[in-house]
Design a protein around this motif. Structure first.
Motif, PDB file in Angstrom:
ATOM      1  N   MET A 225      63.534  -0.515  16.597  1.00  0.00           N
ATOM      2  CA  MET A 225      63.435   1.818  16.570  1.00  0.00           C
ATOM      3  C   MET A 225      64.623   2.208  17.351  1.00  0.00           C
ATOM      4  SD  MET A 225      59.989   3.232  19.021  1.00  0.00           S
ATOM      5  CE  MET A 225      62.009   3.254  20.271  1.00  0.00           C
ATOM      6  N   GLY A 226      65.237   1.174  18.118  1.00  0.00           N
ATOM      7  CA  GLY A 226      66.078   1.147  18.216  1.00  0.00           C
ATOM      8  C   GLY A 226      67.561   2.356  16.529  1.00  0.00           C
ATOM      9  N   PHE A 227      67.646   0.731  15.685  1.00  0.00           N
ATOM     10  CA  PHE A 227      68.019   1.322  14.330  1.00  0.00           C
ATOM     11  C   PHE A 227      67.390   3.104  13.978  1.00  0.00           C
ATOM     12  CE2 PHE A 227      67.801   1.450   9.593  1.00  0.00           C
ATOM     13  CZ  PHE A 227      68.948   1.792   9.317  1.00  0.00           C
ATOM     14  N   LEU A 228      66.359   3.247  14.571  1.00  0.00           N
ATOM     15  CA  LEU A 228      65.546   4.425  13.795  1.00  0.00           C
ATOM     16  C   LEU A 228      66.362   5.939  14.291  1.00  0.00           C
ATOM     17  CD1 LEU A 228      62.105   3.567  12.985  1.00  0.00           C
ATOM     18  CD2 LEU A 228      63.998   3.516  10.934  1.00  0.00           C
ATOM     19  N   VAL A 229      66.340   5.299  15.542  1.00  0.00           N
ATOM     20  CA  VAL A 229      66.772   6.173  16.529  1.00  0.00           C
ATOM     21  C   VAL A 229      67.834   6.992  16.162  1.00  0.00           C
ATOM     22  CG1 VAL A 229      66.846   7.061  19.027  1.00  0.00           C
ATOM     23  CG2 VAL A 229      65.304   6.466  18.745  1.00  0.00           C
ATOM     24  N   ALA A 230      69.014   5.386  15.780  1.00  0.00           N
ATOM     25  CA  ALA A 230      70.260   5.628  15.961  1.00  0.00           C
ATOM     26  C   ALA A 230      70.708   6.161  14.881  1.00  0.00           C
ATOM     27  CB  ALA A 230      70.931   4.427  16.399  1.00  0.00           C
TER      28      ALA A 230
ATOM     29  N   GLY B  82      69.201   8.973  12.758  1.00  0.00           N
ATOM     30  CA  GLY B  82      68.826  10.644  13.536  1.00  0.00           C
ATOM     31  C   GLY B  82      66.974  10.050  13.460  1.00  0.00           C
ATOM     32  N   VAL B  83      66.395   9.556  13.785  1.00  0.00           N
ATOM     33  CA  VAL B  83      64.349   9.989  14.137  1.00  0.00           C
ATOM     34  C   VAL B  83      64.286  10.139  14.941  1.00  0.00           C
ATOM     35  CG1 VAL B  83      62.684   8.642  13.284  1.00  0.00           C
ATOM     36  CG2 VAL B  83      64.567   8.036  11.336  1.00  0.00           C
ATOM     37  N   PRO B  84      63.864  11.289  15.303  1.00  0.00           N
ATOM     38  CA  PRO B  84      63.561  11.494  16.798  1.00  0.00           C
ATOM     39  C   PRO B  84      62.689  10.656  17.680  1.00  0.00           C
ATOM     40  CG  PRO B  84      63.294  13.789  15.181  1.00  0.00           C
ATOM     41  CD  PRO B  84      63.496  12.026  14.077  1.00  0.00           C
ATOM     42  N   GLU B  85      62.408   9.570  18.506  1.00  0.00           N
ATOM     43  CA  GLU B  85      62.323   9.006  19.190  1.00  0.00           C
ATOM     44  C   GLU B  85      60.855   8.077  19.014  1.00  0.00           C
ATOM     45  OE1 GLU B  85      62.117   6.292  23.259  1.00  0.00           O
ATOM     46  OE2 GLU B  85      63.354   7.963  23.228  1.00  0.00           O
ATOM     47  N   ARG B  86      59.881   9.676  19.428  1.00  0.00           N
ATOM     48  CA  ARG B  86      58.893   9.674  19.077  1.00  0.00           C
ATOM     49  C   ARG B  86      58.423   8.833  17.396  1.00  0.00           C
ATOM     50  NH1 ARG B  86      53.902   8.587  21.359  1.00  0.00           N
ATOM     51  NH2 ARG B  86      52.477   9.936  20.765  1.00  0.00           N
ATOM     52  N   ASP B  87      58.590   9.961  17.053  1.00  0.00           N
ATOM     53  CA  ASP B  87      58.574   9.629  15.239  1.00  0.00           C
ATOM     54  C   ASP B  87      58.666   7.784  15.002  1.00  0.00           C
ATOM     55  OD1 ASP B  87      57.883  12.591  14.604  1.00  0.00           O
ATOM     56  OD2 ASP B  87      59.968  12.746  13.822  1.00  0.00           O
ATOM     57  N   ALA B  88      59.694   7.446  15.754  1.00  0.00           N
ATOM     58  CA  ALA B  88      60.397   6.421  15.490  1.00  0.00           C
ATOM     59  C   ALA B  88      59.013   5.446  15.801  1.00  0.00           C
ATOM     60  CB  ALA B  88      61.440   5.627  16.025  1.00  0.00           C
ATOM     61  N   GLN B  89      59.321   5.628  16.859  1.00  0.00           N
ATOM     62  CA  GLN B  89      57.323   5.002  17.756  1.00  0.00           C
ATOM     63  C   GLN B  89      56.585   5.059  16.809  1.00  0.00           C
ATOM     64  OE1 GLN B  89      57.087   7.014  21.531  1.00  0.00           O
ATOM     65  NE2 GLN B  89      57.900   5.508  22.327  1.00  0.00           N
ATOM     66  N   MET B  90      56.242   5.592  15.831  1.00  0.00           N
ATOM     67  CA  MET B  90      54.921   6.295  15.570  1.00  0.00           C
ATOM     68  C   MET B  90      54.954   5.106  14.158  1.00  0.00           C
ATOM     69  SD  MET B  90      52.176   7.694  17.056  1.00  0.00           S
ATOM     70  CE  MET B  90      53.282   6.594  18.581  1.00  0.00           C
ATOM     71  N   ALA B  91      56.269   5.429  13.433  1.00  0.00           N
ATOM     72  CA  ALA B  91      56.757   4.673  12.198  1.00  0.00           C
ATOM     73  C   ALA B  91      56.645   3.400  12.737  1.00  0.00           C
ATOM     74  CB  ALA B  91      57.914   5.307  11.982  1.00  0.00           C
ATOM     75  N   MET B  92      56.971   3.107  13.390  1.00  0.00           N
ATOM     76  CA  MET B  92      56.606   1.463  13.826  1.00  0.00           C
ATOM     77  C   MET B  92      55.085   1.081  14.332  1.00  0.00           C
ATOM     78  SD  MET B  92      59.525  -0.016  13.637  1.00  0.00           S
ATOM     79  CE  MET B  92      59.809  -1.494  14.482  1.00  0.00           C
TER      80      MET B  92
ATOM     81  N   ASP C  27      59.055   6.534   3.179  1.00  0.00           N
ATOM     82  CA  ASP C  27      59.264   7.959   2.728  1.00  0.00           C
ATOM     83  C   ASP C  27      58.963   8.947   3.177  1.00  0.00           C
ATOM     84  OD1 ASP C  27      60.872   6.521   0.372  1.00  0.00           O
ATOM     85  OD2 ASP C  27      59.116   6.347  -1.177  1.00  0.00           O
ATOM     86  N   GLY C  28      57.952   8.542   3.760  1.00  0.00           N
ATOM     87  CA  GLY C  28      56.989   9.374   4.328  1.00  0.00           C
ATOM     88  C   GLY C  28      58.250   9.901   5.728  1.00  0.00           C
ATOM     89  N   LEU C  29      58.235   8.713   6.160  1.00  0.00           N
ATOM     90  CA  LEU C  29      59.470   9.157   7.697  1.00  0.00           C
ATOM     91  C   LEU C  29      60.626   9.660   7.145  1.00  0.00           C
ATOM     92  CD1 LEU C  29      59.879   8.121  10.916  1.00  0.00           C
ATOM     93  CD2 LEU C  29      60.622   6.092   9.692  1.00  0.00           C
ATOM     94  N   ALA C  30      61.172   9.176   6.332  1.00  0.00           N
ATOM     95  CA  ALA C  30      62.294   9.722   5.665  1.00  0.00           C
ATOM     96  C   ALA C  30      62.280  11.054   5.522  1.00  0.00           C
ATOM     97  CB  ALA C  30      62.894   8.257   4.324  1.00  0.00           C
ATOM     98  N   HIS C  31      60.825  11.681   4.733  1.00  0.00           N
ATOM     99  CA  HIS C  31      61.112  12.880   4.753  1.00  0.00           C
ATOM    100  C   HIS C  31      60.813  13.709   6.313  1.00  0.00           C
ATOM    101  CE1 HIS C  31      59.700  16.730   2.518  1.00  0.00           C
ATOM    102  NE2 HIS C  31      57.645  16.451   3.854  1.00  0.00           N
ATOM    103  N   ARG C  32      59.576  13.585   7.179  1.00  0.00           N
ATOM    104  CA  ARG C  32      59.387  13.910   8.316  1.00  0.00           C
ATOM    105  C   ARG C  32      61.512  13.920   8.746  1.00  0.00           C
ATOM    106  NH1 ARG C  32      54.739  14.728  11.785  1.00  0.00           N
ATOM    107  NH2 ARG C  32      55.108  15.008  13.658  1.00  0.00           N
ATOM    108  N   ALA C  33      62.230  12.686   8.226  1.00  0.00           N
ATOM    109  CA  ALA C  33      63.052  13.503   9.244  1.00  0.00           C
ATOM    110  C   ALA C  33      64.585  13.688   9.143  1.00  0.00           C
ATOM    111  CB  ALA C  33      63.590  11.762   9.366  1.00  0.00           C
ATOM    112  N   GLY C  34      63.940  13.867   7.831  1.00  0.00           N
ATOM    113  CA  GLY C  34      65.135  15.147   6.725  1.00  0.00           C
ATOM    114  C   GLY C  34      66.261  14.082   6.563  1.00  0.00           C
TER     115      GLY C  34
END
Length: 81
Positions: free
Chosen positions: A1-6, A8-18, A66-73
Motif C-alpha cells: 500500500m505504501g508503494f501505491l500512496v508513494a 500518487g494514489v490517494p490513501e483511501r483508494d490504495a486501501q480499497m484497491a488492496m 487499470d481501474g485504479l490507474a484510471h481513478r488515480a489519473g
C-alpha cells in the motif's frame, strides 16, 4: 500500500484497491479449487468453453489495476504491459 500512496494514489483508494485485489485473489482460488474439471459442472451451458483459471485471473486483476490507474489519473504504460 505504501508503494501505491508513494506513487500518487490517494490513501483511501490504495486501501480499497488492496482489499479488492485480496478478495478477488481469494475468490479466484476458491473457484479454481471448486472446479470439478471438464464436463463436471452442470451449471454451465454445454457450448460454453471451459474457463482457463490462470487467464481469467490475469484478466480480472488487470481490470482492477487499470481501474485504479484510471481513478488515480496515472498516465504512461498500461498496467500489465
Amino acid at each position: 500500500m505504501g508503494f501505491l500512496v508513494a506513487s500518487g494514489v490517494p490513501e483511501r483508494d490504495a486501501q480499497m484497491a488492496m482489499l479488492a485485489a485480496s478478495r478477488f485473489t481469494v475468490g479466484s482460488v476458491l473457484e479454481e479449487q471448486a472446479d470439478t474439471g471438464p464436463g463436471g459442472s452442470t451449471d454451465l451451458p454445454a457450448d460454453l468453453p471451459p474457463i482457463d483459471h490462470d487467464s481469467a485471473f490475469e484478466a480480472g486483476l488487470t481490470l482492477i489495476l487499470d481501474g485504479l490507474a484510471h481513478r488515480a489519473g496515472v498516465r504512461g504504460t498500461p498496467v500489465g504491459e
